[in-house]
Design an enzyme around this catalytic site. Structure first.
Site, PDB file in Angstrom:
ATOM      1  CG  HIS A   1      -2.101  -0.897   1.509  1.00 20.95           C
ATOM      2  ND1 HIS A   1      -1.934  -1.656   2.644  1.00 20.95           N
ATOM      3  CD2 HIS A   1      -2.237  -1.703   0.175  1.00 20.95           C
ATOM      4  CE1 HIS A   1      -2.408  -2.822   2.530  1.00 20.95           C
ATOM      5  NE2 HIS A   1      -3.095  -2.561   1.057  1.00 20.95           N
TER       6      HIS A   1
ATOM      7  CE1 TYR B   1      -0.723   2.149   9.537  1.00 22.56           C
ATOM      8  CE2 TYR B   1      -0.576   0.137  10.896  1.00 22.56           C
ATOM      9  CZ  TYR B   1      -1.436   0.570   9.951  1.00 22.56           C
ATOM     10  OH  TYR B   1      -2.643  -0.252   8.748  1.00 22.56           O
TER      11      TYR B   1
ATOM     12  CE  LYS C   1       1.271   3.218   5.429  1.00 20.49           C
ATOM     13  NZ  LYS C   1       0.873   2.536   4.560  1.00 20.49           N
TER      14      LYS C   1
ATOM     15  CG  ASP D   1      -4.070  -5.642  -0.035  1.00 19.21           C
ATOM     16  OD1 ASP D   1      -4.572  -4.684   0.212  1.00 19.21           O
ATOM     17  OD2 ASP D   1      -3.855  -6.158   1.539  1.00 19.21           O
TER      18      ASP D   1
END
Length: 183
Positions: free
Chosen positions: A61, A130, A70, A166
């Site tokens: 992603h 995250y 991140k 995905d």
């Protein structure tokens, strides 16, 4: 803390100092000045927490526009974590790095804006945390196919559990929108 550069400029492995005894342990998971001195800058505006079962693969992603940096870590369990340079024009475009993040090694991975991110759960389950530099934006969320043969990522699972989104992500060469390398 110890900061370990990877083959991708800007992608960093962080090993926080852990202070432990027979009562347990303590570690600092973020300190603005120390992390900025290491090249990990915010501001961080959103924290996320997920739990996934063994064999689940999330990713790859990224957001464009509204690219996110991140800082990721595993709070319980273990994952195979991957960052891919998807910045069009980058000298490392299409290259990736992978690192195991786990409860045992307590490592973190810094993934700068412009990189795709994904992970596969190695343990029975994994709690994943995250910190993000930009808010989640569903309208600008993008993806790259997890098993894109041009990338050749050796995922530790051949038939992962994937989200529908995905499973249908494009190959990198067919991605309609990518960030641009700024040099």
């Amino acid at each position: 803390m110890k900061v370990i550069p990877t083959e991708l400029p800007g992608v960093l492995i962080v090993e926080p100092k852990v202070f432990g005894d027979d009562r347990g342990f303590f570690m600092e998971t973020f300190h603005e000045k120390r992390y900025a001195d290491a090249g990990i800058t915010g501001p961080f505006v959103q924290d996320n927490y997920s739990r996934s079962a063994k064999g689940i693969l999330r990713g790859l992603h990224f957001q464009e526009p509204n690219a996110q940096g991140k800082l990721v870590q595993v709070l319980a369990g273990a994952v195979y974590d991957v960052a891919v340079d998807v910045r069009r024009g980058s000298p490392t475009f299409g290259r990736w790095v992978a690192v195991e993040l786990s409860t045992d090694n307590r490592r973190q991975l810094w993934i700068p804006p412009g990189f795709a991110h994904g992970f596969c759960v190695l343990s029975e389950s994994a709690d994943f945390h995250y910190k993000c530099t930009t808010l989640y934006s569903p309208d600008t969320e993008r993806g790259v196919l997890w098993n894109d043969p041009d990338l050749g990522i050796p995922w530790p699972v051949s038939s992962p559990l994937l989200s529908g989104k995905d499973a249908k992500a494009p190959r990198l060469k067919d991605a309609p929108v990518l960030p641009v390398y700024a040099g």
